[in-house]
Design a protein around this motif. Structure first.
Motif, PDB file in Angstrom:
ATOM      1  N   SER A 217      33.482  18.796 -26.858  1.00 57.25           N
ATOM      2  CA  SER A 217      32.258  19.597 -26.912  1.00 57.25           C
ATOM      3  C   SER A 217      31.028  18.717 -27.084  1.00 57.25           C
ATOM      4  O   SER A 217      29.994  18.942 -26.438  1.00 57.25           O
ATOM      5  CB  SER A 217      32.350  20.605 -28.065  1.00 57.25           C
ATOM      6  OG  SER A 217      33.425  21.502 -27.872  1.00 57.25           O
ATOM      7  N   TRP A 220      30.435  16.829 -23.676  1.00 54.32           N
ATOM      8  CA  TRP A 220      30.298  17.588 -22.432  1.00 54.32           C
ATOM      9  C   TRP A 220      29.419  18.829 -22.536  1.00 54.32           C
ATOM     10  O   TRP A 220      29.188  19.502 -21.528  1.00 54.32           O
ATOM     11  CB  TRP A 220      31.688  17.997 -21.916  1.00 54.32           C
ATOM     12  CG  TRP A 220      32.454  16.840 -21.365  1.00 54.32           C
ATOM     13  CD1 TRP A 220      33.376  16.071 -22.017  1.00 54.32           C
ATOM     14  CD2 TRP A 220      32.343  16.275 -20.057  1.00 54.32           C
ATOM     15  NE1 TRP A 220      33.847  15.081 -21.198  1.00 54.32           N
ATOM     16  CE2 TRP A 220      33.234  15.182 -19.978  1.00 54.32           C
ATOM     17  CE3 TRP A 220      31.592  16.606 -18.932  1.00 54.32           C
ATOM     18  CZ2 TRP A 220      33.386  14.415 -18.832  1.00 54.32           C
ATOM     19  CZ3 TRP A 220      31.740  15.841 -17.783  1.00 54.32           C
ATOM     20  CH2 TRP A 220      32.625  14.763 -17.743  1.00 54.32           C
ATOM     21  N   TYR A 224      27.809  20.670 -19.349  1.00 51.30           N
ATOM     22  CA  TYR A 224      28.202  22.049 -19.061  1.00 51.30           C
ATOM     23  C   TYR A 224      26.982  22.943 -18.913  1.00 51.30           C
ATOM     24  O   TYR A 224      26.894  23.766 -17.995  1.00 51.30           O
ATOM     25  CB  TYR A 224      29.103  22.574 -20.181  1.00 51.30           C
ATOM     26  CG  TYR A 224      29.792  23.885 -19.851  1.00 51.30           C
ATOM     27  CD1 TYR A 224      31.082  23.885 -19.332  1.00 51.30           C
ATOM     28  CD2 TYR A 224      29.165  25.112 -20.056  1.00 51.30           C
ATOM     29  CE1 TYR A 224      31.738  25.075 -19.036  1.00 51.30           C
ATOM     30  CE2 TYR A 224      29.798  26.296 -19.745  1.00 51.30           C
ATOM     31  CZ  TYR A 224      31.090  26.277 -19.241  1.00 51.30           C
ATOM     32  OH  TYR A 224      31.717  27.447 -18.926  1.00 51.30           O
ATOM     33  N   VAL A 228      26.838  24.391 -15.185  1.00 52.87           N
ATOM     34  CA  VAL A 228      27.378  25.748 -15.114  1.00 52.87           C
ATOM     35  C   VAL A 228      26.326  26.795 -15.466  1.00 52.87           C
ATOM     36  O   VAL A 228      26.205  27.816 -14.790  1.00 52.87           O
ATOM     37  CB  VAL A 228      28.605  25.903 -16.037  1.00 52.87           C
ATOM     38  CG1 VAL A 228      29.141  27.327 -15.995  1.00 52.87           C
ATOM     39  CG2 VAL A 228      29.691  24.917 -15.632  1.00 52.87           C
ATOM     40  N   THR A 341      38.942  16.011 -20.547  1.00 53.65           N
ATOM     41  CA  THR A 341      38.014  17.091 -20.188  1.00 53.65           C
ATOM     42  C   THR A 341      37.371  16.812 -18.834  1.00 53.65           C
ATOM     43  O   THR A 341      37.269  17.709 -17.976  1.00 53.65           O
ATOM     44  CB  THR A 341      36.921  17.236 -21.259  1.00 53.65           C
ATOM     45  OG1 THR A 341      37.538  17.487 -22.526  1.00 53.65           O
ATOM     46  CG2 THR A 341      35.977  18.383 -20.920  1.00 53.65           C
ATOM     47  N   ALA A 345      37.829  19.029 -15.454  1.00 50.99           N
ATOM     48  CA  ALA A 345      36.641  19.586 -14.787  1.00 50.99           C
ATOM     49  C   ALA A 345      36.572  19.136 -13.337  1.00 50.99           C
ATOM     50  O   ALA A 345      36.213  19.916 -12.438  1.00 50.99           O
ATOM     51  CB  ALA A 345      35.378  19.171 -15.531  1.00 50.99           C
ATOM     52  N   TYR A 350      34.466  23.153 -14.621  1.00 50.19           N
ATOM     53  CA  TYR A 350      34.047  23.034 -16.014  1.00 50.19           C
ATOM     54  C   TYR A 350      34.537  24.217 -16.859  1.00 50.19           C
ATOM     55  O   TYR A 350      35.024  24.006 -17.986  1.00 50.19           O
ATOM     56  CB  TYR A 350      32.523  22.896 -16.103  1.00 50.19           C
ATOM     57  CG  TYR A 350      32.017  21.547 -15.651  1.00 50.19           C
ATOM     58  CD1 TYR A 350      32.169  20.423 -16.459  1.00 50.19           C
ATOM     59  CD2 TYR A 350      31.390  21.393 -14.419  1.00 50.19           C
ATOM     60  CE1 TYR A 350      31.711  19.183 -16.052  1.00 50.19           C
ATOM     61  CE2 TYR A 350      30.928  20.161 -13.992  1.00 50.19           C
ATOM     62  CZ  TYR A 350      31.085  19.056 -14.822  1.00 50.19           C
ATOM     63  OH  TYR A 350      30.640  17.824 -14.400  1.00 50.19           O
ATOM     64  N   PHE A 354      36.970  23.953 -20.300  1.00 50.30           N
ATOM     65  CA  PHE A 354      36.733  24.526 -21.618  1.00 50.30           C
ATOM     66  C   PHE A 354      37.695  25.668 -21.922  1.00 50.30           C
ATOM     67  O   PHE A 354      37.889  26.023 -23.097  1.00 50.30           O
ATOM     68  CB  PHE A 354      35.272  24.939 -21.766  1.00 50.30           C
ATOM     69  CG  PHE A 354      34.413  23.777 -22.184  1.00 50.30           C
ATOM     70  CD1 PHE A 354      34.233  23.479 -23.523  1.00 50.30           C
ATOM     71  CD2 PHE A 354      33.842  22.943 -21.235  1.00 50.30           C
ATOM     72  CE1 PHE A 354      33.481  22.386 -23.917  1.00 50.30           C
ATOM     73  CE2 PHE A 354      33.088  21.849 -21.616  1.00 50.30           C
ATOM     74  CZ  PHE A 354      32.899  21.566 -22.967  1.00 50.30           C
TER      75      PHE A 354
END
Length: 393
Positions: A217, A220, A224, A228, A341, A345, A350, A354
């Motif tokens: 977290s 990224w 994100y 996104v 991660t 992705a 992405y 998550f």
């Protein structure tokens, strides 16, 4: 606040301040040495390698010379090596500096957490979550100073050198107030290497999952938000600050929650909050809901690492050995989380990455029972069940 509590709190804050300071000047170092993204990535991998390699020796050092002296030496080394990366004249020297930086960080991390558990038992009340909260406060404060220094175009060699000197003085001063060393007569020295016990693996699983979600977290969230949720640069950058601030706040109140509930219940409830946050992140396609999701993840996983370290102190032949074993597992998680991660992705998306992280948090939540206190160790803990669980976690 008790003097010993205050002293170890300063050590935690100094440790966080060193990490927060260097993080703000990585772009300066990259620009000065003209590092490609691949070379910079390798340099940023070196601290984890250094920590992973050196941490198993920390408990033996503390046993040999005493925790108090070991913390003063290792905290001083951690502050001193802060100046080295900016002085590196070439990538090879930078790699060496970052390896030393990671080794000092990891060894200091193990010993100061072990001492934090000792102070907690001395006070007979939970303090370890608050200590990690002070680490976050130190990191955020030093990061803010670093941002101002970078904005003012202050040479990183001057900035890191001055900060290293100030933090070194603070660490040495705090070291004088640490809890006196316990006698090691008749206590076996920690082993150089031992296969993890079932208890260490169970606690380590909780720590691995929590650290995985934290590292992924933190690294990224901004990406994100940009890729996104279509957030602008300002909102994307703010997502990291919000995430860390929520973690700091939750850690600072975590000890109160442990006193009222128990370590296992706090991690289980926090994990549930983090799962909700993960679902919100995966479902969001706008900045504000995604940022709220990352905030919930930060709140939910905040207490995991400190409570895992405290619980680990009761699993080894010595407290330091237990902490070192679980700390090695959590550092391995932090080493792999950002890369896994990114690979997920890239291969899927992405949101899928998550979604995976949310599943990892769910595993952490279901495994929280591993933090229940060991029956054999509750004799020295406070009389009430919840206080005992808070003391040994």
């Amino acid at each position: 606040m008790n003097p010993q509590h205050r002293a170890i709190g300063v050590v935690f804050a100094v440790h966080g301040a060193v990490a927060g300071t260097l993080a703000t000047r990585i772009p300066w170092i990259q620009d000065r040495l003209d590092l490609s993204p691949a070379v910079l990535g390798l340099a940023l991998l070196c601290p984890s390698i250094g920590a992973f390699s050196a941490m198993p020796t920390a408990s033996r050092l503390a046993h040999r010379i005493g925790e108090r002296r070991a913390i003063r030496i290792l905290a001083a080394a951690w502050c001193a090596v802060l100046a080295l990366p900016a002085l590196a004249p070439a990538p090879a020297w930078l790699f060496a500096a970052m390896l030393l930086y990671g080794a000092a960080s990891g060894m200091c991390d193990v010993v100061m957490n072990g001492h934090g558990v000792a102070v907690e038992r001395h006070l007979r009340r939970p303090i370890i979550s608050g200590l990690h909260g002070l680490w976050c406060v130190g990191s955020l404060a030093a990061g803010g100073v670093g941002i101002l220094a970078a904005h003012a175009r202050v040479d990183a060699r001057l900035h890191l050198g001055l900060v290293a000197a100030v933090l070194l003085a603070a660490a040495l001063a705090a070291g004088r107030g640490l809890l006196a060393d316990r006698s090691t007569e008749g206590v076996p020295a920690p082993r150089r290497f031992a296969l993890p016990t079932r208890a260490v693996l169970a606690i380590g699983l909780v720590g691995f999952c929590g650290t995985f979600a934290e590292g992924a977290s933190a690294d990224w969230a901004a990406v994100y938000l940009t890729e996104v949720a279509d957030a602008g640069p300002g909102l994307a950058a703010a997502s990291f600050t919000i995430f860390m601030s929520c973690m700091a706040g939750a850690r600072l109140v975590g000890d109160r929650l442990v006193r009222r509930l128990s370590a296992a219940k706090v991690v289980r409830c926090g994990g549930s909050v983090a799962v909700v946050g993960g679902v919100l992140v995966v479902a969001s396609r706008a900045p504000l809901p995604a940022m709220a999701g990352f905030a919930l993840i930060g709140i939910g996983i905040a207490t995991v690492v400190p409570l895992v370290f405290a619980a680990a102190a009761d699993t080894g032949a010595t407290p330091g050995e237990g902490v070192a074993g679980v700390a090695t597992i959590t550092y391995l998680s932090g080493l792999t989380a950002p890369a896994v991660t990114g690979w997920t992705a890239g291969a899927l998306s992405y949101p899928a990455a998550f979604g995976m992280i949310t599943c990892v948090v769910a595993i952490m939540t279901l495994s929280a029972g591993a933090l229940r206190p060991r029956t054999a160790n509750t004799a020295t803990a406070p009389a009430t069940e919840t206080a005992a669980e808070g003391a040994v976690r």
